[in-house]
Structures are given as structure tokens and as C-alpha cells.
Design a protein around this motif. Structure first.
Motif, PDB file in Angstrom:
ATOM      1  N   ASN A  16      87.938   5.102  35.617  1.00 22.86           N
ATOM      2  CA  ASN A  16      89.235   5.582  36.574  1.00 22.86           C
ATOM      3  C   ASN A  16      89.288   4.860  38.035  1.00 22.86           C
ATOM      4  O   ASN A  16      90.123   4.441  38.490  1.00 22.86           O
ATOM      5  N   LEU A  17      88.060   4.371  38.131  1.00 22.56           N
ATOM      6  CA  LEU A  17      87.950   3.585  39.572  1.00 22.56           C
ATOM      7  C   LEU A  17      88.707   2.147  39.420  1.00 22.56           C
ATOM      8  O   LEU A  17      89.313   1.600  40.641  1.00 22.56           O
ATOM      9  N   SER A  18      88.834   1.732  38.288  1.00 15.04           N
ATOM     10  CA  SER A  18      89.768   0.571  38.125  1.00 15.04           C
ATOM     11  C   SER A  18      91.338   0.602  38.005  1.00 15.04           C
ATOM     12  O   SER A  18      92.160  -0.199  37.912  1.00 15.04           O
ATOM     13  N   SER A  19      91.634   1.866  37.999  1.00 13.86           N
ATOM     14  CA  SER A  19      93.022   2.352  37.734  1.00 13.86           C
ATOM     15  C   SER A  19      93.969   1.771  39.229  1.00 13.86           C
ATOM     16  O   SER A  19      93.444   1.507  40.319  1.00 13.86           O
ATOM     17  N   SER A  20      95.026   1.372  38.877  1.00 15.03           N
ATOM     18  CA  SER A  20      96.067   0.797  39.909  1.00 15.03           C
ATOM     19  C   SER A  20      96.605   2.327  40.688  1.00 15.03           C
ATOM     20  O   SER A  20      97.344   1.904  41.661  1.00 15.03           O
ATOM     21  N   ALA A  21      96.234   3.582  40.099  1.00 10.18           N
ATOM     22  CA  ALA A  21      96.841   4.751  40.648  1.00 10.18           C
ATOM     23  C   ALA A  21      95.842   5.184  41.692  1.00 10.18           C
ATOM     24  O   ALA A  21      94.907   5.274  41.101  1.00 10.18           O
ATOM     25  N   VAL A  22      96.049   5.647  42.960  1.00 14.67           N
ATOM     26  CA  VAL A  22      95.101   6.295  43.788  1.00 14.67           C
ATOM     27  C   VAL A  22      94.642   7.401  43.217  1.00 14.67           C
ATOM     28  O   VAL A  22      93.515   7.953  43.550  1.00 14.67           O
ATOM     29  N   ASP A  23      95.498   8.130  42.985  1.00 17.95           N
ATOM     30  CA  ASP A  23      95.164   9.486  42.468  1.00 17.95           C
ATOM     31  C   ASP A  23      94.049   9.617  40.954  1.00 17.95           C
ATOM     32  O   ASP A  23      93.264  10.234  41.078  1.00 17.95           O
ATOM     33  N   VAL A  24      94.267   8.438  40.395  1.00 16.85           N
ATOM     34  CA  VAL A  24      93.331   8.311  39.495  1.00 16.85           C
ATOM     35  C   VAL A  24      91.792   7.807  39.864  1.00 16.85           C
ATOM     36  O   VAL A  24      90.910   8.245  39.440  1.00 16.85           O
ATOM     37  N   ARG A  25      92.148   6.902  40.792  1.00 19.47           N
ATOM     38  CA  ARG A  25      90.701   6.417  41.516  1.00 19.47           C
ATOM     39  C   ARG A  25      90.161   7.609  42.418  1.00 19.47           C
ATOM     40  O   ARG A  25      88.899   7.663  42.124  1.00 19.47           O
ATOM     41  N   LEU A  26      90.805   8.435  42.841  1.00 14.92           N
ATOM     42  CA  LEU A  26      90.256   9.491  43.591  1.00 14.92           C
ATOM     43  C   LEU A  26      89.542  10.467  42.385  1.00 14.92           C
ATOM     44  O   LEU A  26      88.449  11.151  42.944  1.00 14.92           O
ATOM     45  N   GLY A  27      90.069  10.543  41.241  1.00 17.34           N
ATOM     46  CA  GLY A  27      89.391  11.564  40.196  1.00 17.34           C
ATOM     47  C   GLY A  27      88.219  10.683  39.786  1.00 17.34           C
ATOM     48  O   GLY A  27      86.949  11.603  39.662  1.00 17.34           O
ATOM     49  N   GLY A  28      88.117   9.474  39.836  1.00 15.37           N
ATOM     50  CA  GLY A  28      86.763   8.948  39.476  1.00 15.37           C
ATOM     51  C   GLY A  28      85.688   9.057  40.592  1.00 15.37           C
ATOM     52  O   GLY A  28      84.621   9.213  40.229  1.00 15.37           O
ATOM     53  N   ILE A  29      86.285   9.046  41.552  1.00 19.87           N
ATOM     54  CA  ILE A  29      85.255   9.107  42.962  1.00 19.87           C
ATOM     55  C   ILE A  29      84.812  10.552  42.943  1.00 19.87           C
ATOM     56  O   ILE A  29      83.525  10.617  42.987  1.00 19.87           O
ATOM     57  N   SER A  72      97.557  -2.791  63.392  1.00 20.32           N
ATOM     58  CA  SER A  72      98.011  -1.476  64.033  1.00 20.32           C
ATOM     59  C   SER A  72      96.920  -0.502  64.627  1.00 20.32           C
ATOM     60  O   SER A  72      95.576  -0.762  64.183  1.00 20.32           O
ATOM     61  N   ALA A  73      96.932  -0.229  65.999  1.00 17.26           N
ATOM     62  CA  ALA A  73      95.997   0.483  66.659  1.00 17.26           C
ATOM     63  C   ALA A  73      95.467   1.930  65.934  1.00 17.26           C
ATOM     64  O   ALA A  73      94.498   2.370  66.059  1.00 17.26           O
ATOM     65  N   ASP A  74      96.533   2.606  65.136  1.00 14.12           N
ATOM     66  CA  ASP A  74      96.184   3.755  64.490  1.00 14.12           C
ATOM     67  C   ASP A  74      95.899   3.498  63.023  1.00 14.12           C
ATOM     68  O   ASP A  74      95.914   4.557  62.180  1.00 14.12           O
ATOM     69  N   ALA A  75      95.503   2.444  62.473  1.00 15.22           N
ATOM     70  CA  ALA A  75      95.290   2.171  61.084  1.00 15.22           C
ATOM     71  C   ALA A  75      94.214   2.923  60.848  1.00 15.22           C
ATOM     72  O   ALA A  75      93.104   2.998  61.402  1.00 15.22           O
ATOM     73  N   ARG A  76      94.146   3.500  59.605  1.00 17.70           N
ATOM     74  CA  ARG A  76      92.947   4.232  58.878  1.00 17.70           C
ATOM     75  C   ARG A  76      92.529   3.732  57.581  1.00 17.70           C
ATOM     76  O   ARG A  76      93.356   3.014  56.809  1.00 17.70           O
ATOM     77  N   PRO A  77      91.399   3.981  57.333  1.00 14.26           N
ATOM     78  CA  PRO A  77      90.936   3.565  55.825  1.00 14.26           C
ATOM     79  C   PRO A  77      91.998   4.304  54.847  1.00 14.26           C
ATOM     80  O   PRO A  77      92.433   5.255  54.860  1.00 14.26           O
ATOM     81  N   ALA A  78      91.874   3.455  53.644  1.00 18.20           N
ATOM     82  CA  ALA A  78      92.814   3.975  52.653  1.00 18.20           C
ATOM     83  C   ALA A  78      92.108   5.316  52.111  1.00 18.20           C
ATOM     84  O   ALA A  78      90.893   5.605  52.238  1.00 18.20           O
ATOM     85  N   THR A  79      93.066   6.044  51.384  1.00 25.29           N
ATOM     86  CA  THR A  79      92.678   7.537  51.119  1.00 25.29           C
ATOM     87  C   THR A  79      91.328   7.559  50.185  1.00 25.29           C
ATOM     88  O   THR A  79      90.446   8.107  50.219  1.00 25.29           O
ATOM     89  N   ASP A  80      91.474   6.448  49.020  1.00 24.28           N
ATOM     90  CA  ASP A  80      90.351   6.361  48.327  1.00 24.28           C
ATOM     91  C   ASP A  80      88.867   5.976  48.893  1.00 24.28           C
ATOM     92  O   ASP A  80      87.882   6.547  48.676  1.00 24.28           O
ATOM     93  N   VAL A  81      88.900   4.805  49.893  1.00 22.32           N
ATOM     94  CA  VAL A  81      88.102   4.602  50.509  1.00 22.32           C
ATOM     95  C   VAL A  81      87.189   5.781  51.575  1.00 22.32           C
ATOM     96  O   VAL A  81      86.259   5.990  51.518  1.00 22.32           O
ATOM     97  N   GLN A  82      88.380   6.324  52.291  1.00 24.67           N
ATOM     98  CA  GLN A  82      87.911   7.791  52.990  1.00 24.67           C
ATOM     99  C   GLN A  82      87.047   8.683  51.847  1.00 24.67           C
ATOM    100  O   GLN A  82      86.114   9.264  52.485  1.00 24.67           O
ATOM    101  N   ALA A  83      87.875   8.810  50.675  1.00 24.07           N
ATOM    102  CA  ALA A  83      87.105   9.799  49.897  1.00 24.07           C
ATOM    103  C   ALA A  83      85.552   9.403  49.610  1.00 24.07           C
ATOM    104  O   ALA A  83      84.600  10.173  49.589  1.00 24.07           O
ATOM    105  N   ALA A  84      85.412   7.970  49.229  1.00 24.96           N
ATOM    106  CA  ALA A  84      84.198   7.358  48.930  1.00 24.96           C
ATOM    107  C   ALA A  84      83.109   7.623  49.674  1.00 24.96           C
ATOM    108  O   ALA A  84      81.930   7.653  49.614  1.00 24.96           O
ATOM    109  N   ILE A  85      83.625   7.478  51.116  1.00 26.98           N
ATOM    110  CA  ILE A  85      82.743   7.605  52.255  1.00 26.98           C
ATOM    111  C   ILE A  85      82.293   8.970  52.628  1.00 26.98           C
ATOM    112  O   ILE A  85      81.177   9.267  52.792  1.00 26.98           O
ATOM    113  N   THR A  86      83.423   9.880  52.340  1.00 24.43           N
ATOM    114  CA  THR A  86      82.976  11.336  52.466  1.00 24.43           C
ATOM    115  C   THR A  86      81.899  11.695  51.453  1.00 24.43           C
ATOM    116  O   THR A  86      81.107  12.435  51.589  1.00 24.43           O
TER     117      THR A  86
END
Length: 281
Positions: free
Chosen positions: A56-69, A105-119
Motif C-alpha cells: 500500500n505504501l507504494s500506491s499512487s493514491a494517498v488514501d491507500v498509502r494512509l491505509g498502509g501507514i 509558501s509560508a503556510d506550507a505543511r507536510p503532505a497528509t501521508d507524511v504527517q500520518a507517518a510522523i504521528t
């Protein structure tokens, strides 16, 4: 003839005991075999779950990558001895998905999957890390969100746990790291500008040449930090513990230091212009 009859009678009377012993031995062997088979089956399930999460981590779809995490998070909880592998894998995932990325961008944030992995990494049990490779050098986590948990039973916030992690040269600007456990972490050259680190545990952390300008370190534990050449300009260090801190050539211009404890701190060539009310006793 009489002796033979006696032996025959004795043997006959012993048969039930021998049969019972044999049955007991057979049962014990069967239980052991069943236990081994159960353990093998469980291990097979763990391996299957691990392989599915990796896929799942290698998927191009972010929701699938989140499932893997999150699948790896559940695996880490269900199988503690696999935690070092999961930690190594998720830190590699974060490095791969943040290294070298620049967003103006001053308000740039980590990608959703990166934030999930860090969490997931933040909320793990560090005691189970074993030989896991916790290397987050050169990551880009600007505006990283708070990842602590609220312990309702104890009515307190549990911060993220990254003891001895390597964040060298990372961009943690504006990161919310309140109450984080970063004892011994390596953050040489790291940008922590305007970061929230109130109540954070940073004892023995390496902050050489780090930029903590305008960050908030109220009541933070900064004992024995290695912070030569670091920037604490306009930083809030109210009641921070800085005993035996190495602050040679550090810039503390305009730093707020009421109640800060600097006992034994090395402040040679440090710039304390306009800093207020440090306590050195």
C-alpha cells in the motif's frame, strides 16, 4: 508357576497406569504441536499484514498509502518485537517523501501521508524501538502539526517521543512540538524558528548552530544542551532549565529569560543584548 502368575497379575494391574501415562504424554505432545502450529499461523498472518501494508505504501493514491501507514501502526501494536522494523521503515518513508522538497509558501505543511507517518512514530512506545533506525536527517517538516495525545486519566498532554532522533538540518519552522520528548536528539543546524516547544524535554540535545529565533521554550528542559552558535533571538525561555548548557557564541539578543536557570551554563562570547532577567545562581 506361581512366580509367573504373580508377574502376570502385576503386569495386568499396571496396564491402566501405563495407558494413562501414555495418554497424558500424547496429550502433552499434541498441545505442544498445536501451540507450534498456532504460533506459525500467527506469524504467517503478521507477515501477510506486513506485506500488504508495504504494498500500500507504494500506491499512487494517498488514501491507500494512509491505509498502509495505519496498517503498520496496528501491526506495531499487535506485534511489539516487529516495532524496530516498522520504525526503520516509516522513518525511511518520511525521509524519502520530504528530502530535498522546497516550498516557498509560508503556510506550507507536510503532505497528509507524511504527517500520518510522523504521528504514528510520535505515538509509539519508545521502549520497544530496539535497534530501529530513527534517522530523520534533512527532512522537511515545516509547520508540522501537534501530534501528542491527551491522557484523560492523568489529565495531561503526552508529547511526541523522539529521544536521540537525528533531525540535523531539518526544517521544523513553526512546528508544534509542545511537551515533546527530544532528550538527546540531534538537531544541529536545524531550523526551529517560531516553533512551539513549551514544556519540551531537550536535555542533552545537540542544537549546534540551530535557529530557534522567536520560538517558545517556556519551562523547557534544556539542561546540558550543546548549543554553540545557536540562535535564540527574541526567544521565550521563561523558567527554562539551562543548567550546564553549552551556549558559547550563542545569540540570545532580546531573549525573554525571567526565571530561567543558567547555573553552570557556558556563555562565553554569547550575545545577551537586551535579554531580560536570567537567573544564574
Amino acid at each position: 508357576m506361581g512366580n509367573r502368575l504373580q508377574w502376570a497379575a502385576l503386569a495386568a494391574s499396571s496396564l491402566p497406569g501405563i495407558a494413562a501415562l501414555a495418554a497424558l504424554l500424547f496429550t502433552w505432545v499434541s498441545v505442544e504441536q498445536s501451540g507450534d502450529q498456532l504460533r506459525i499461523a500467527e506469524r504467517g498472518q503478521v507477515t501477510g499484514r506486513f506485506n500488504a501494508a508495504i504494498g500500500n505504501l507504494s500506491s499512487s493514491a494517498v488514501d491507500v498509502r494512509l491505509g498502509g501507514i495505519y496498517g503498520l501502526e496496528r501491526l506495531m501494536r499487535d506485534s511489539p518485537h516487529d516495532q524496530p522494523t516498522v520504525v526503520t521503515l516509516l522513518t525511511a518513508y518520511v525521509r524519502e517523501h520530504t528530502h530535498g522538497q522546497v516550498d516557498s509558501s509560508a503556510d506550507a505543511r507536510p503532505a497528509t501521508d507524511v504527517q500520518a507517518a510522523i504521528t504514528v512514530l510520535a505515538n509509539r512506545d519508545p521502549a520497544r524501538d530496539g535497534s530501529g533506525d530513527f534517522d530523520l536527517r534533512n527532512v522537511r517538516l515545516r509547520n508540522l502539526g501537534y501530534m501528542g495525545m491527551w491522557d484523560r486519566a492523568l489529565q495531561r498532554v503526552i508529547g511526541i517521543n523522539f529521544p536521540e532522533a537525528d533531525f540535523s538540518a531539518a526544517d521544523l519552522s513553526s512546528a508544534d512540538l509542545e511537551h515533546a520528548h527530544l532528550a538527546g536528539a540531534v538537531m544541529a543546524g536545524t531550523s526551529l524558528r517560531e516553533a512551539a516547544l513549551n514544556g519540551a524535554e531537550l536535555a542533552d540535545a545537540v542544537l549546534t548552530d540551530a535557529d530557534l529565533a522567536r520560538s517558545h521554550l517556556v519551562r523547557a528542559d534544556l539542561r546540558r544542551i550543546q548549543a554553540a552558535g545557536a540562535h535564540f533571538d527574541d526567544t521565550y525561555l521563561t523558567r527554562a532549565a539551562l543548567e550546564d548548557a553549552h551556549l558559547q557564541r550563542a545569540s540570545l539578543v532580546g531573549a525573554s529569560l525571567p526565571g530561567a536557570i543558567l547555573r553552570g551554563a557556558d556563555l562565553r562570547q554569547a550575545d545577551l543584548r537586551d535579554a531580560d532577567s536570567p537567573e544564574r545562581t
